[in-house]
Structures are given as C-alpha cells and as structure tokens.
Design a protein around this motif. Structure first.
Motif, mmCIF file in Angstrom:
data_model
loop_
_atom_site.group_PDB
_atom_site.id
_atom_site.type_symbol
_atom_site.label_atom_id
_atom_site.label_comp_id
_atom_site.label_asym_id
_atom_site.label_seq_id
_atom_site.Cartn_x
_atom_site.Cartn_y
_atom_site.Cartn_z
ATOM 1 N N THR A 296 9.261 3.984 7.486
ATOM 2 C CA THR A 296 9.550 2.701 6.834
ATOM 3 C C THR A 296 10.279 1.759 7.778
ATOM 4 O O THR A 296 9.919 0.581 7.904
ATOM 5 C CB THR A 296 10.397 2.929 5.570
ATOM 6 O OG1 THR A 296 9.660 3.742 4.649
ATOM 7 C CG2 THR A 296 10.759 1.608 4.907
ATOM 8 N N GLU A 327 3.791 4.776 -0.069
ATOM 9 C CA GLU A 327 5.126 4.468 -0.581
ATOM 10 C C GLU A 327 6.020 3.898 0.521
ATOM 11 O O GLU A 327 6.769 2.939 0.304
ATOM 12 C CB GLU A 327 5.749 5.736 -1.153
ATOM 13 C CG GLU A 327 7.152 5.540 -1.713
ATOM 14 C CD GLU A 327 7.756 6.843 -2.204
ATOM 15 O OE1 GLU A 327 8.969 6.851 -2.517
ATOM 16 O OE2 GLU A 327 7.037 7.860 -2.273
ATOM 17 N N ARG A 330 4.978 0.290 1.179
ATOM 18 C CA ARG A 330 5.445 -0.596 0.110
ATOM 19 C C ARG A 330 6.950 -0.854 0.239
ATOM 20 O O ARG A 330 7.406 -1.992 0.087
ATOM 21 C CB ARG A 330 5.116 0.008 -1.260
ATOM 22 C CG ARG A 330 5.600 -0.845 -2.419
ATOM 23 C CD ARG A 330 5.142 -0.300 -3.753
ATOM 24 N NE ARG A 330 3.794 -0.735 -4.077
ATOM 25 C CZ ARG A 330 3.503 -1.939 -4.549
ATOM 26 N NH1 ARG A 330 4.449 -2.846 -4.722
ATOM 27 N NH2 ARG A 330 2.264 -2.263 -4.842
ATOM 28 N N ASN A 331 7.716 0.167 0.530
ATOM 29 C CA ASN A 331 9.158 0.001 0.704
ATOM 30 C C ASN A 331 9.476 -0.913 1.883
ATOM 31 O O ASN A 331 10.423 -1.697 1.848
ATOM 32 C CB ASN A 331 9.833 1.357 0.902
ATOM 33 C CG ASN A 331 9.835 2.197 -0.351
ATOM 34 O OD1 ASN A 331 9.740 1.675 -1.465
ATOM 35 N ND2 ASN A 331 9.949 3.505 -0.192
ATOM 36 N N LYS A 334 8.097 -4.778 0.825
ATOM 37 C CA LYS A 334 8.302 -5.345 -0.507
ATOM 38 C C LYS A 334 9.004 -6.693 -0.490
ATOM 39 O O LYS A 334 8.795 -7.520 -1.386
ATOM 40 C CB LYS A 334 9.071 -4.355 -1.383
ATOM 41 C CG LYS A 334 10.460 -3.998 -0.865
ATOM 42 C CD LYS A 334 11.108 -2.943 -1.747
ATOM 43 C CE LYS A 334 12.485 -2.541 -1.219
ATOM 44 N NZ LYS A 334 13.108 -1.482 -2.050
ATOM 45 N N GLN A 339 3.518 -10.057 -3.518
ATOM 46 C CA GLN A 339 3.266 -8.930 -4.402
ATOM 47 C C GLN A 339 1.771 -8.665 -4.584
ATOM 48 O O GLN A 339 1.343 -7.515 -4.637
ATOM 49 C CB GLN A 339 3.909 -9.182 -5.772
ATOM 50 C CG GLN A 339 3.774 -8.033 -6.760
ATOM 51 C CD GLN A 339 4.447 -6.765 -6.266
ATOM 52 O OE1 GLN A 339 5.551 -6.809 -5.729
ATOM 53 N NE2 GLN A 339 3.787 -5.628 -6.456
ATOM 54 N N LEU A 342 0.402 -6.550 -1.824
ATOM 55 C CA LEU A 342 0.752 -5.139 -1.987
ATOM 56 C C LEU A 342 -0.076 -4.482 -3.093
ATOM 57 O O LEU A 342 -0.491 -3.324 -2.969
ATOM 58 C CB LEU A 342 2.240 -5.004 -2.299
ATOM 59 C CG LEU A 342 3.204 -5.455 -1.198
ATOM 60 C CD1 LEU A 342 4.643 -5.355 -1.679
ATOM 61 C CD2 LEU A 342 3.009 -4.632 0.063
ATOM 62 N N ASP A 343 -0.341 -5.213 -4.156
ATOM 63 C CA ASP A 343 -1.144 -4.663 -5.247
ATOM 64 C C ASP A 343 -2.563 -4.363 -4.785
ATOM 65 O O ASP A 343 -3.142 -3.320 -5.120
ATOM 66 C CB ASP A 343 -1.179 -5.639 -6.429
ATOM 67 C CG ASP A 343 0.172 -5.753 -7.124
ATOM 68 O OD1 ASP A 343 1.022 -4.851 -6.933
ATOM 69 O OD2 ASP A 343 0.379 -6.744 -7.841
ATOM 70 N N GLU A 346 -2.831 -1.216 -2.755
ATOM 71 C CA GLU A 346 -2.951 0.004 -3.552
ATOM 72 C C GLU A 346 -4.369 0.166 -4.101
ATOM 73 O O GLU A 346 -4.881 1.285 -4.201
ATOM 74 C CB GLU A 346 -1.936 -0.018 -4.693
ATOM 75 C CG GLU A 346 -0.498 0.079 -4.217
ATOM 76 C CD GLU A 346 0.476 0.359 -5.352
ATOM 77 O OE1 GLU A 346 0.021 0.464 -6.507
ATOM 78 O OE2 GLU A 346 1.677 0.490 -5.067
#
Length: 414
Positions: A296, A327, A330-331, A334, A339, A342-343, A346
């Motif tokens: 990260t 994960e 995303r961390n 973020k 947003q 990021l969506d 996924e």
C-alpha cells in the motif's frame, strides 16, 4: 516569405482533402479534415495476401516469466502460453530492474572505459556474425523467448511458423531496440518494431493498454483516418500496476493513444512480490500485515509523486487478481482517485480471474495487435489504388478494422 509559402501549401492541401481531390493524381478515401504539412508517400506495392492474413504474434517479458498471444486476421485473440523463467532469467531481470535504466553510456568515459565499451561492442558483432547470441544477456532472454516461440508454432501448425513478432518489456527495464533485435536475430525472427513508425519501442504499459482494447484506432488500413480517430481520443492520466510472485511494479503516464512509449514515473520492487508471503501465515500474521502495508505504501508514494489526478487504472500480472492486492490498492488510492474509478476497478477485478485472464495476457495481446497491424500495413505510407479492395475482399468489406468482438473495457475514463 517562407511562412507565406507554407500557408499557401497548407491551404492547398486542406482544399484538396476537403474536395476529395487527389494527390499525385491518385485518389484516396480519407477523412475530409485531414491536414498534414508533410503528406505520406504512396506505398511501393500493395500488401500480399500472406501479409494480410498472417497472424500477429506478441511476446511479453515480465519479471519472472513470459507470455505469448496471437491476434488472428478475423480479429480474435488467442492466448498461447505462460512460461516461467529459470533462475538465470529471474536474476537478470532483477539486475536490470534495480540497475541503471539507461544501459547506453551517456557520461564522459575514461580511456579505459571507452576501450571496454568498444571491446564489448566488437564482441557483440562478432558473436552475431558466427550465429551465437550477441552476449550472455541475449542468450538468457532468448532462451525464454525461444520456448514461447515454440509454443506458438505448436498452436499455429507447421505451415504458419513464426517468422516475425513484437516483444514488450517492463517500462522500468525498457529493453533497447538493439537488445530486442539481438534476441530476434538469434532466433531468426523479424523484429517488427524495427520498422519505422510513430512508436519506436513497445513497453508493458502501452502494450497492456492496447491489449485491453484501448488507445488504438479501429480502421488502421486508412492511415489518415486512423490518425484522425486517435487524435480525438481523450487524454488520460494512467496508473498501471503489475503484481506477480516476483515483483510489484507501477507506472504513471499521461497518454492519448497506445502509441506512446514515454512514462512519467515508474518503479519495480522485487522485494514486494507475492512469493515473499510464502509460509508467513503459518508463523507470524503480523508479517503478513506488514507486507500488505508495504505494498500500500509503495503505491501511495507513486501516486503522490504525480501532480495530475489519476483518471484510469489498469492491472496486469499473475497475482493481480489476489483479493488482498485489490484491498491494498483501494487503501492506497481511496483519497487520491475518484470513487467511481475505484468501483470500476472492482468490476474489472470480478471478470478477470484465472490463469487466462486479461491481467495475465493483456500485455502479450497488445504486442500481438501491434504485430498484426505492422504486418498488414500500411506503415508510414498510403495504400495505392486497388489495395483497399484487396483488403476488403479478405475481410468482408471492413478493411483493417481491428478486433471484431473487442470487449468494451470497464475502466472508467474521466
């Protein structure tokens, strides 16, 4: 006077384009808005049927493995093979990734250094002249590429043996045109990237971008129409993350099309490959947490180094579908990425599972797409009258229009 003459030339050329007039007396079906200071010459000859229908072959060298893919004339892609490199290969790629990025001396050398460099150049040419690999690095890389080539030959059959291809390498390593050509010469293949065009070298990010179906015109048989289509592509700020057992790498670049080999920021971290986690869960869960925190943090540092907001994400690598990696990304992003980006990240993750996913093969597929286009042509010239009718005969009236069933990418493009 010079400026006035140039203005007149531009006006005449714009009028010829807009009125459908011909250049050198030969008609071209090109978009009316085309305006070129230096119009492209006519191609010497039309492509042969063999050149038009031959599959495009793409190889992708990654940190610990290589992949191969084929782009067929009907527009379909075929993923061929993933082959892991031996210890010599992985050690070499690690050294190239952590050593000087520019392996051609750009500083003032001492007389002794000049002698050593000249000697290595002479030895390289001598080795090639007698049919040997140019140097040890060529031999190591050619060993893996040879295995990939053999897999492609097995799939295509004896009548379609690979004689030409394109190969990509990681952005941070950036194999030079000479290094790639040395490999291809030893394996008796033509390096299609050696043909002069708007893109001189192909690296992983541009190849993957094309492999995901982005950044290349659809109608590539009409050079001017292709240029105009790509000029209308929106400018993107792209983050490319590659994650495998051997390394974590990232590249940031601003691009409008896949024909862009330049990068703004890039890194490779061999110590952040997923193989570092082997056995940690059974002994110390805290070490596992530390590993993912390091992943990260490395992504955060790359993203923070760039002034522009990231508007597009692409993932590659054999471990890119790992849920803990998702994960970690995303961390990391973020607070730095919208947003909806990021969506959609996924959403792409959900459809790219398994060993044949685009995460694994998109880079090789992109290289295969470039190979197919360069074999069909035209490259840096315009088709002669009659060439287009030959193309349309072989493609059912579509000309060179890329993949017929190209999946629409799910990456958000702001």
């Amino acid at each position: 006077m010079i400026l006035k003459s140039m203005s007149v030339m531009l006006a005449l050329y714009a009028h010829a384009s807009a009125s459908g007039a011909s250049i050198n007396g030969l008609s071209e079906r090109e978009p009316e808005e085309v305006l070129r200071i230096c119009p492209l010459p006519l191609c010497d000859i039309c492509p042969t049927i063999k050149q038009l229908v031959v599959p495009g072959v793409g190889f992708a060298l990654e940190m610990g493995y290589g992949t191969a893919a084929v782009r067929h004339h009907n527009g379909d892609y075929q993923t061929i093979a993933l082959i892991h490199g031996d210890s010599a290969y992985t050690n070499l790629m690690r050294r190239l990734a952590t050593g000087p990025q520019d392996r051609i001396p750009d500083r003032k050398l001492s007389n002794w250094e000049k002698f050593l460099y000249a000697n290595s150049r002479a030895q390289r040419l001598l080795n090639k002249a007698i049919g040997h690999p140019a140097n040890l690095e060529t031999a190591i890389l050619a060993s893996l590429v040879s295995k990939l080539k053999n897999k492609v030959n097995e799939k295509l059959g004896p009548n379609r043996a690979v004689t030409a291809a394109i190969m990509s390498s990681p952005d941070h390593i950036s194999l030079t045109a000479e290094e790639v050509t040395d490999i291809f010469d030893y394996l008796k293949m033509e390096n299609l990237m050696a043909k002069p065009d708007t893109l001189e070298d192909l690296y992983s990010t541009s190849a993957a971008y094309a492999g995901f179906g982005m950044g290349l015109c659809r109608n590539y048989s009409s050079v001017y129409a292709c240029e105009q289509e790509e000029l209308r592509f929106p400018m993107k700020t792209l983050l490319h993350l590659d994650f495998s057992a051997h390394s974590l790498s990232g590249t940031l670049k601003t691009l409008q099309s896949a024909r862009n080999s330049y990068v703004d920021e890039t890194f490779v971290s061999p110590d952040l490959g997923l193989s570092k986690l082997e056995g940690l869960d059974n002994f110390d869960p805290d070490l596992t947490s530390d590993f993912w925190n390091a992943v990260t943090e490395r992504i955060v540092r790359l993203a923070w180094s760039y002034e522009l907001q990231i508007s597009q994400l692409i993932f590659t690598g054999t471990s890119a579908s790992n849920p803990r990696f998702l994960e970690a990304v995303r961390n990391a992003l973020k607070d730095l990425v919208a947003q909806d980006v990021l969506d959609q990240m996924e959403a792409e993750y959900l459809i790219n599972q398994g060993e044949s996913s685009d995460f694994v093969f998109s880079t090789a597929k992109g290289a295969a797409e470039f190979a197919k286009r360069r074999q069909e042509g035209p490259v840096r010239c315009r088709d002669r009258p009659g060439c287009m009718s030959l193309r349309e005969t072989l493609t059912g009236g579509t000309g060179g229009r890329g993949r017929k069933d190209q999946r629409l990418n799910l990456y958000v493009q702001i």
